[in-house]
Design a protein around this motif. Sequence first.
Motif, short mmCIF file in Angstrom:
data_model
loop_
_atom_site.label_atom_id
_atom_site.label_comp_id
_atom_site.label_asym_id
_atom_site.label_seq_id
_atom_site.Cartn_x
_atom_site.Cartn_y
_atom_site.Cartn_z
N GLN A 1 -8.65 -1.88 -2.59
CA GLN A 1 -7.32 -2.39 -1.93
C GLN A 1 -6.72 -1.31 -0.96
OE1 GLN A 1 -6.37 -5.32 -2.15
NE2 GLN A 1 -4.75 -4.92 -0.74
N ALA A 2 -6.66 -0.07 -1.60
CA ALA A 2 -6.07 1.10 -0.46
C ALA A 2 -7.04 1.29 0.78
CB ALA A 2 -6.10 2.33 -1.30
N VAL B 1 -6.00 -1.90 8.13
CA VAL B 1 -5.12 -2.68 8.79
C VAL B 1 -4.56 -2.05 10.06
CG1 VAL B 1 -3.23 -4.50 8.68
CG2 VAL B 1 -4.95 -4.25 6.91
N ARG C 1 -8.81 -1.07 2.23
CA ARG C 1 -8.56 -2.21 3.10
C ARG C 1 -7.21 -2.21 3.67
NH1 ARG C 1 -11.24 -4.90 -1.18
NH2 ARG C 1 -9.08 -5.55 -2.21
N GLU C 2 -6.02 -1.93 3.20
CA GLU C 2 -4.76 -1.53 3.74
C GLU C 2 -4.74 -0.48 4.86
OE1 GLU C 2 -2.32 -1.03 0.29
OE2 GLU C 2 -2.59 -3.02 -0.41
N ASP C 3 -5.41 0.50 4.47
CA ASP C 3 -5.78 1.68 5.52
C ASP C 3 -6.34 1.26 6.85
OD1 ASP C 3 -5.44 4.79 5.77
OD2 ASP C 3 -7.56 4.38 6.06
#
Length: 143
Positions: free
Chosen positions: A136-137, A143, A139-141
């Motif tokens: 998840q981190a 964006v 993926r967020e990184d």
Amino acid sequence: MGRDAVEGLSEEELRFRPTPNKWSIHQIVIHVTDDEILSTHRLRKVLAEEEPLLLSFDQEAWTDNLGYERLDCEQHLLLFQMLRASMLPLLENLTPEQLERVGQYPDGVRYTFKELLELRVQHVRDHLAQIERVRQAYREDRV
């Protein structure tokens, strides 16, 4: 830890660290396998010996000093699976008495075979959840 936990991940995703002090998925896989080696040893000792001494390990020292980044993730997944498979014949034929056999750590804390087995299962579950957090981190990184 099944292959499905890391199936389809790129090398970049496997090596991504959410922060400098957090483990990458690659490091988590190696750690879980190292822990499985020791857990398998503990479980076998408790089944075979009378109240054996159980030992822990310094997971940070192992991560820092064994060069986890250079170790092969695929080999460690295979090793994890082999260790689990090697325990099946022992687990399939356990008696109630064997479940209550005890091992003890140097600090005097005692665990039954059943408790050690439950801790082992929970340990892997905790790290599977950690892998999801790292994914998840990542993926967020991006964006």
